[in-house]
Design an enzyme around this catalytic site. Sequence first.
Site, PDB file in Angstrom:
ATOM      1  N   ASP A  46       0.830  -1.209   0.000  1.00  0.00           N
ATOM      2  CA  ASP A  46       0.000   0.000   0.000  1.00  0.00           C
ATOM      3  C   ASP A  46       0.865   1.260   0.000  1.00  0.00           C
ATOM      4  O   ASP A  46       1.988   1.264   0.512  1.00  0.00           O
ATOM      5  CB  ASP A  46      -0.893  -0.014   1.239  1.00  0.00           C
ATOM      6  N   GLY A  49       0.164   5.457  -4.403  1.00  0.00           N
ATOM      7  CA  GLY A  49      -0.427   6.748  -4.746  1.00  0.00           C
ATOM      8  C   GLY A  49       0.019   7.848  -3.795  1.00  0.00           C
ATOM      9  O   GLY A  49       0.295   8.976  -4.208  1.00  0.00           O
ATOM     10  N   ARG A  50       0.119   7.534  -2.504  1.00  0.00           N
ATOM     11  CA  ARG A  50       0.561   8.517  -1.509  1.00  0.00           C
ATOM     12  C   ARG A  50       2.019   8.905  -1.760  1.00  0.00           C
ATOM     13  O   ARG A  50       2.412  10.055  -1.579  1.00  0.00           O
ATOM     14  CB  ARG A  50       0.405   7.932  -0.098  1.00  0.00           C
ATOM     15  N   SER A  91      -6.863  -5.733  -6.223  1.00  0.00           N
ATOM     16  CA  SER A  91      -8.012  -6.378  -5.589  1.00  0.00           C
ATOM     17  C   SER A  91      -9.248  -6.314  -6.477  1.00  0.00           C
ATOM     18  O   SER A  91      -9.299  -5.562  -7.461  1.00  0.00           O
ATOM     19  CB  SER A  91      -8.321  -5.690  -4.252  1.00  0.00           C
ATOM     20  N   ASN A  94     -10.425  -2.852  -6.681  1.00  0.00           N
ATOM     21  CA  ASN A  94      -9.613  -1.831  -7.356  1.00  0.00           C
ATOM     22  C   ASN A  94     -10.164  -1.421  -8.719  1.00  0.00           C
ATOM     23  O   ASN A  94      -9.738  -0.410  -9.282  1.00  0.00           O
ATOM     24  CB  ASN A  94      -8.165  -2.309  -7.522  1.00  0.00           C
ATOM     25  N   ARG A  97     -11.349   2.192  -9.277  1.00  0.00           N
ATOM     26  CA  ARG A  97     -10.446   3.314  -9.510  1.00  0.00           C
ATOM     27  C   ARG A  97     -10.652   3.885 -10.912  1.00  0.00           C
ATOM     28  O   ARG A  97     -11.266   3.247 -11.767  1.00  0.00           O
ATOM     29  CB  ARG A  97      -9.001   2.858  -9.326  1.00  0.00           C
ATOM     30  N   SER A 222      -8.130  -5.609   4.461  1.00  0.00           N
ATOM     31  CA  SER A 222      -8.657  -5.207   3.149  1.00  0.00           C
ATOM     32  C   SER A 222      -8.994  -6.403   2.258  1.00  0.00           C
ATOM     33  O   SER A 222      -8.650  -6.441   1.078  1.00  0.00           O
ATOM     34  CB  SER A 222      -7.671  -4.273   2.438  1.00  0.00           C
TER      35      SER A 222
END
Length: 271
Positions: A46, A49-50, A91, A94, A97, A222
Site C-alpha cells: 500500500d 499513490g501517496r 483487488s 480496485n 479506480r 482489506s
Amino acid sequence: MIKKILSKAVTSWAGRDDFEIPEHDSPLFAEIDWDKLPRHVAVIMDGNGRWGKEHSVLRTAGHSAGVGTLKNILKTAIGLKLDALTVYAFSTENWKRPETEVNFLMNLFYESLKKELQELHEDNVQIHFIGRIDGLPESLQKQMREAEDLMKNNTGVKFNVAVNYGGQDELVRAVKKIAADVQAGKISPEAIDETLVENSLDTCGNLPVDLVIRTSGDMRLSNFLLWQAAYAEFYFTDVNWPDFSPECFVDAMKAFANRDRRFGGLNDNKK
C-alpha cells in the site's frame, strides 16, 4: 515539465536495480534469528499513490516505483529462503479506480512480467497468480500462463501474485466448487473439513500465512487472505511501498521473531 518530474521520480528507486540476492552471511541478515523466520509472508503493498503525491508526481509514478521495490523484496525473501511470498497486487475492489489508472496498472503488470520473466526463472522462483484471472485482459492472462508454465518445476520461493483477488470472493468460489462436488456425488457433506476447504482455495499447496505486512499506515486486511491468515502475525509500518527497502523487510522478520505465537493454547512458561 510533468514528464520530466515523472521520469525523475521513477528513476529515484532505480539506483537499487542492481540489488542481488543476499547471501546467508550478508550484513543485511546480521541480526536475523534463522530459527524464528516466518515460512509464508504476505504483503499488502500500500501507499504507491501517496508516494506519488509526496513527490508531486502522478499516482502512476508510484505504481512504477513499486515494481522496483517488489523485485528487491522478492530477492530478499529468496536470500532468507522463505517458503512463500504472497503479494496483493490488484483487488476485486480496485476496479472502482479511474479507468486511466486501471489501464495503466494492467499494462504495467504485462510489461513488468515480460521484462522480469527470465530473471525470475533464473532465480528458481515458482510463480503463481491467484484471484479471478479470467477477468483480466487476454494478453495479460496469456503472459501469466506462460510464466507459470515456465517456472512450474522450479523449487525456490513460491511467489504468489494476487491479481483481481478478494478473500471473500475466493471463499465464495471455494464453497461453490465444494457444493458442486457434493451435488455431483463426488464427496459427501460429512467429508467437508478444513483440509478440503484449504485445497479448494487459490493458494492450495501453500503453507498457512505466518506474517502479514502492510505498508503506508493503514491497519486492516482489506479482504486479503481471510482464511489463510487466520493465525498470522501482523506488522504495520507507515513507510509507503516504494520506500519499503530490504532493510524494512528484515525489520519485519526481526519483529516476527519476538512474537509469542500460541495458536489458541498456552506456552509452557505461561501455564
